[in-house]
Design an enzyme around this catalytic site. Structure first.
Site, short mmCIF file in Angstrom:
data_model
loop_
_atom_site.label_atom_id
_atom_site.label_comp_id
_atom_site.label_asym_id
_atom_site.label_seq_id
_atom_site.Cartn_x
_atom_site.Cartn_y
_atom_site.Cartn_z
N LEU A 12 85.73 -73.67 -88.43
CA LEU A 12 86.04 -75.04 -88.83
C LEU A 12 87.46 -75.38 -88.41
CD1 LEU A 12 84.48 -75.17 -92.42
CD2 LEU A 12 83.38 -75.49 -90.19
N GLY A 56 86.37 -66.21 -94.39
CA GLY A 56 87.25 -67.37 -94.29
C GLY A 56 86.46 -68.62 -94.00
N ASP A 57 86.84 -69.34 -92.93
CA ASP A 57 86.12 -70.56 -92.54
C ASP A 57 85.27 -70.30 -91.30
OD1 ASP A 57 88.38 -70.18 -90.94
OD2 ASP A 57 88.47 -72.30 -90.41
N GLU A 58 84.84 -69.06 -91.11
CA GLU A 58 84.04 -68.69 -89.95
C GLU A 58 82.60 -68.37 -90.36
OE1 GLU A 58 87.64 -66.61 -87.37
OE2 GLU A 58 86.27 -65.36 -88.56
#
Length: 214
Positions: free
Chosen positions: A101, A142-144
């Protein structure tokens, strides 16, 4: 018959009692008399419902992300390995999509981690809505996120899905009364062209994602 033949029988028995599921470990042993004949059967059971629930909870926590309820990296890599095995047998293709993201850190820094978590949950929901039931959507960390697509016959299918995902992220995310516009950067690696092992495919998809982000 099993007790008479083997001398003992044991198993876990599941059922329901007062609308609640239970699990009991049951052991049946023969009791012999003076003439070594079986006169009685001794049945001992232990309620292991709580232990079973705890084991299932530990297993779930080891394989799924607690925030999004998506498979975690460990389970995703296992499913990727299985998909590669099937593809080798059927001469098919497997694709790994590595999704990050853009500017997610700005959300955490400006609105706090609670807003960031809410955004991740909504992002997971949108990813699930764009994929097939047989695909795996996982949280890498995380944002992955990862999307694993098996049973592919044309790599162009992944391009179509990537376009679909980008379109799904186009509408704003409503988080704590804030409208957030967040785009995904997507890297794609396809078996067997871009690697023949889960680790190689993941690494190449990660590199492709950074090229997309640049």
């Amino acid at each position: 018959n099993a007790v008479r033949r083997c001398g003992e029988w044991q198993a876990n028995v599941e059922g329901r009692l007062n609308d609640r599921a239970y699990c009991r470990h049951v052991r049946i042993s023969p009791v012999t008399g003076d003439q070594d004949g079986v006169t009685h059967f001794l049945v001992v059971y232990e309620d292991i419902t709580l232990r079973r629930e705890q084991e299932q909870q530990i297993l779930y926590q080891a394989q799924y992300d607690s925030l999004t309820c998506l498979p975690n990296r460990v389970l995703a890599m296992d499913r990727l390995a299985q998909a590669i095995t099937v593809a080798k047998r059927d001469t098919g293709q497997v694709a790994v999509m590595f999704i990050d993201l853009d500017d997610f850190k700005k959300v955490n820094d400006s609105l706090g981690h609670g807003a960031g978590d809410a955004l991740l949950v909504e992002a997971a929901t949108r990813l699930l809505a764009t994929t097939r039931a047989e695909d795996t959507v996982a949280r890498q960390g995380g944002d992955e996120f990862l999307v694993i697509l098996g049973n592919l016959h044309a790599s162009s299918d992944t391009q179509m899905l990537a376009t679909k995902i980008i379109g799904a992220f186009a509408p704003p995310f409503l988080v704590e009364q804030h409208e957030l516009f967040v785009s995904p950067s997507i890297g794609i690696a396809v078996y067997p062209h871009d690697g023949d092992s889960p680790s190689t495919l993941l690494r190449n998809a990660d590199l492709a994602m950074y090229e997309a982000k640049d």
